[in-house]
Design a protein around this motif. Structure first.
Motif, PDB file in Angstrom:
ATOM      1  N   PHE A  28      -7.585   3.777 -13.766  1.00 62.39           N
ATOM      2  CA  PHE A  28      -6.535   2.853 -14.207  1.00 62.39           C
ATOM      3  C   PHE A  28      -5.190   3.566 -14.363  1.00 62.39           C
ATOM      4  N   TRP A  29      -5.170   4.669 -15.113  1.00 60.25           N
ATOM      5  CA  TRP A  29      -3.900   5.352 -15.381  1.00 60.25           C
ATOM      6  C   TRP A  29      -3.358   6.044 -14.129  1.00 60.25           C
ATOM      7  N   TYR A  30      -4.246   6.558 -13.297  1.00 61.98           N
ATOM      8  CA  TYR A  30      -3.781   7.182 -12.046  1.00 61.98           C
ATOM      9  C   TYR A  30      -3.201   6.126 -11.109  1.00 61.98           C
ATOM     10  N   SER A  31      -3.864   4.987 -11.011  1.00 64.43           N
ATOM     11  CA  SER A  31      -3.354   3.900 -10.154  1.00 64.43           C
ATOM     12  C   SER A  31      -1.997   3.418 -10.647  1.00 64.43           C
ATOM     13  N   LEU A  32      -1.845   3.350 -11.962  1.00 62.52           N
ATOM     14  CA  LEU A  32      -0.559   2.937 -12.537  1.00 62.52           C
ATOM     15  C   LEU A  32       0.523   3.971 -12.208  1.00 62.52           C
ATOM     16  N   SER A  33       0.167   5.245 -12.255  1.00 60.14           N
ATOM     17  CA  SER A  33       1.108   6.317 -11.920  1.00 60.14           C
ATOM     18  C   SER A  33       1.574   6.200 -10.474  1.00 60.14           C
ATOM     19  N   ILE A  34       0.616   5.991  -9.585  1.00 59.55           N
ATOM     20  CA  ILE A  34       0.938   5.848  -8.166  1.00 59.55           C
ATOM     21  C   ILE A  34       1.786   4.602  -7.919  1.00 59.55           C
ATOM     22  N   THR A  35       1.482   3.543  -8.614  1.00 61.08           N
ATOM     23  CA  THR A  35       2.226   2.289  -8.437  1.00 61.08           C
ATOM     24  C   THR A  35       3.707   2.473  -8.756  1.00 61.08           C
ATOM     25  N   PHE A  36       3.995   3.114  -9.883  1.00 62.10           N
ATOM     26  CA  PHE A  36       5.394   3.349 -10.243  1.00 62.10           C
ATOM     27  C   PHE A  36       6.061   4.300  -9.263  1.00 62.10           C
ATOM     28  N   ALA A  37       5.344   5.340  -8.851  1.00 66.83           N
ATOM     29  CA  ALA A  37       5.926   6.302  -7.908  1.00 66.83           C
ATOM     30  C   ALA A  37       6.315   5.623  -6.602  1.00 66.83           C
ATOM     31  N   VAL A  38       5.392   4.856  -6.037  1.00 66.35           N
ATOM     32  CA  VAL A  38       5.661   4.156  -4.781  1.00 66.35           C
ATOM     33  C   VAL A  38       6.778   3.131  -4.965  1.00 66.35           C
TER      34      VAL A  38
END
Length: 577
Positions: A28-38
């Motif tokens: 969950f937290w990694y996906s959220l990190s990637i989402t903001f980065a992209v």
């Protein structure tokens, strides 16, 4: 009850006992990190693809000459192309050579590459955080802050070697924490090949890790393998950096600080603006000289709380979960500062001092800030469960979270993300020049000349973007060209113009229509660097019209809104009157 649930969701460390639940939290937290980065990167790339003739500002220096990979006959005898080819790190050149071999346009690749770099940077940032404090939210906050600061400056979109500092350095930190010798050596080699100066920081970190702090004393490692590994790292770094040092030395040596102080190029308004009469600006905030240059957003300063928190560990129970490798953050700071002051002492043999702290401090502060915020939040949860006041705590958390996430859209930032993309304003000119022979030379004081090498793949005599006063053999020739160009452009003597054309084999002369009024020079900080030629040109313009201005109507072969292109064959045919 709600506070307990929030604590479990936000600050509970992952454990081996609850693998399934922990795995879901990490995802969950990694996906959220990637989402903001992209999301941030895609926001920046909107401008990149808004027009055909758009490129990153600094990419013009590095990518222009790389079109030789498609056609080795481009830029024959080109001083500028030869120089920037010599100072481009070997590894970075190899990346683009591979892209050219795949027949992918280099400008297109430079615009897409930030997506890849952002994903790798975010991933390693998350992994490093999980190694230091196994709370997934730490990885999210750190990557969020890091991506915000990268997008507030041109640290991912520049299409220069510095874009690769972040993924490579974070990878170095990750493999150092994991004690992966192979991973460390591979990343070190890549770092030295792509951005060599950070390789020195890496080596200093590896050197410091030979020592231990125990019972108030520094002890040296008794493991022989540690010294063998460090020797191997030194050897790999030397093998990777030496060819680049030899390659870049052909236009050396680097200018000395004593000489640089006498040059307007190194002061306010100059091409580099290194020196300053304001000592605070010089040591702290100077883009090339200060160790805190371009450190933002202010949320990064939460990282300064970490040493204080660690002094009061009994009040922050989550500190028990901290890996001892948190000390690596301090080692990065120390190594960066050592190289910063060494670069100042050896100016400018090791490039700009700020390059040793500008990038590494951003990463360290982002990680430290995320850890500090999480430790304080967990302590707040503990206090709340003992003393009540859940509403106050919940409100504070919501406000702080919103401020953290929504900061890029706040009124304090005029532009986010801040990208270095610029648009070429003269496509007709680029198309015309592209159809000319490959050995043509264009002389111009216009800023539009900077775009000709990358958009038309043709040689220019000089250009502001390429006026780097670093290596003496290069800049001595460049400066002489500028002085000769200014003198020829504003002379009344047609013979002086012809001699200039003959000397530099100039094929076309690009002029701005406003070039023959004194304000064109007085308001141009770049031209003002070349004295006394600039002042003499102003004096001439106040008295009479230069001979070149009288030839515009008869020798122009192309016109745009504010530009005229003169063919020098026509100028050479003019007889003396």
């Amino acid at each position: 009850m709600l506070i307990a649930q929030l604590q479990k969701l936000l600050t509970t460390p992952i454990t081996q006992k609850s693998r399934h639940q922990s795995r879901l939290a990490v995802i969950f937290w990694y996906s959220l990190s990637i989402t903001f980065a992209v999301g941030y990167i895609l926001m920046g790339l909107r401008q990149a693809f808004s027009s055909k003739y758009i490129v990153s500002d600094d990419a013009r220096e590095y990518i222009s000459w790389m079109y030789r990979y498609f056609n080795p006959d481009l830029f024959p005898g080109d001083l500028i192309a030869d120089y920037f080819q010599s100072v481009t790190p070997i590894g970075y050149g190899i990346v683009y050579k591979i892209i050219a071999a795949l027949d992918i346009d280099l400008i297109l690749f430079s615009k897409i590459f930030p997506i890849v770099l952002g994903l790798i940077t975010t991933s390693y940032c998350f992994l490093v955080c999980m190694q230091i404090l196994p709370v997934p939210m730490v990885g999210f906050i750190a990557s969020l802050l890091l991506n915000q600061t990268l997008c507030m400056h041109d640290d991912l979109f520049s299409a220069t070697p510095r874009d690769l500092i972040y993924p490579l350095f974070l990878a170095f930190l990750y493999y150092s924490i994991r004690c992966s010798g192979l991973g460390i050596l591979i990343v070190l080699a890549l770092q030295c090949l792509i951005y060599p100066i950070i390789g020195f920081v890496n080596l200093l970190i590896l050197f410091m890790r030979l020592f231990r702090w125990q019972n108030g004393q520094i002890t040296i490692s008794q493991n022989r393998k540690d010294f063998i590994f460090f020797a191997a790292a030194m050897m790999i770094a030397a093998i990777a950096i030496l060819p680049y040092a030899i390659q870049s030395s052909q236009f050396g040596p680097a200018i000395t600080a004593a000489v640089a102080r006498t040059m307007p190029e190194y002061w306010h308004g100059g091409r580099v603006s290194y020196f300053s009469n304001n000592i605070i600006n010089y040591w702290f905030d100077g883009r090339d000289s200060g160790f805190l240059a371009l450190i933002s957003p202010p949320q990064l300063l939460f990282g300064l709380l970490l040493p204080i928190i660690l002094r009061f560990q009994p009040h922050f129970l989550l500190t028990k979960q901290l890996n001892d490798e948190v000390k690596l953050l301090l080692q990065v700071v120390i190594a960066s500062l050592i190289m910063f002051f060494t670069a100042h002492a050896l100016a400018f043999q090791l490039h700009w001092p700020s390059r040793y702290t500008h990038h590494t401090f951003k990463m360290v502060l982002a990680i430290a800030a995320a850890i500090s915020i999480t430790l304080v939040l967990d302590a707040t949860f503990q206090w709340s469960r003992q003393n009540g006041r859940e509403i106050l705590i919940l409100g504070t958390i919501m406000i702080f979270s919103a401020a953290l996430i929504l900061y890029p859209s706040s009124f304090t930032l005029k532009v986010f993300p801040k990208t270095p993309y610029l648009e070429g304003k003269a496509p007709t000119l680029y198309n015309f020049l592209q159809k000319q022979p490959q050995n043509i030379v264009i002389a111009s004081t216009s800023g539009e000349a900077d775009n000709i090498p990358i958009f038309a793949q043709r040689t220019i005599l000089v250009g502001k973007e390429y006026a780097l006063p670093i290596h003496t053999k290069y800049y001595a020739q460049f400066r002489q060209r500028m002085v000769d160009l200014i003198n020829a452009q504003y002379t009344e003597d047609i013979n002086q113009v012809k001699e200039f054309i003959q000397k530099y084999h100039v094929t076309f002369w690009l002029l701005e229509r406003s070039a023959f009024v004194p304000e064109y020079i007085t308001k141009n900080t770049w031209l003002q660097q070349y004295q006394p030629a600039a002042q003499q040109a102003i004096a001439k313009l106040q008295k009479t019209l230069p001979v070149l201005a009288t030839l515009i109507n008869s020798c122009t072969v192309l016109e745009t809104d504010n530009l005229v292109l003169l063919k020098t064959e026509c100028i050479k045919a003019v007889t003396n009157t």
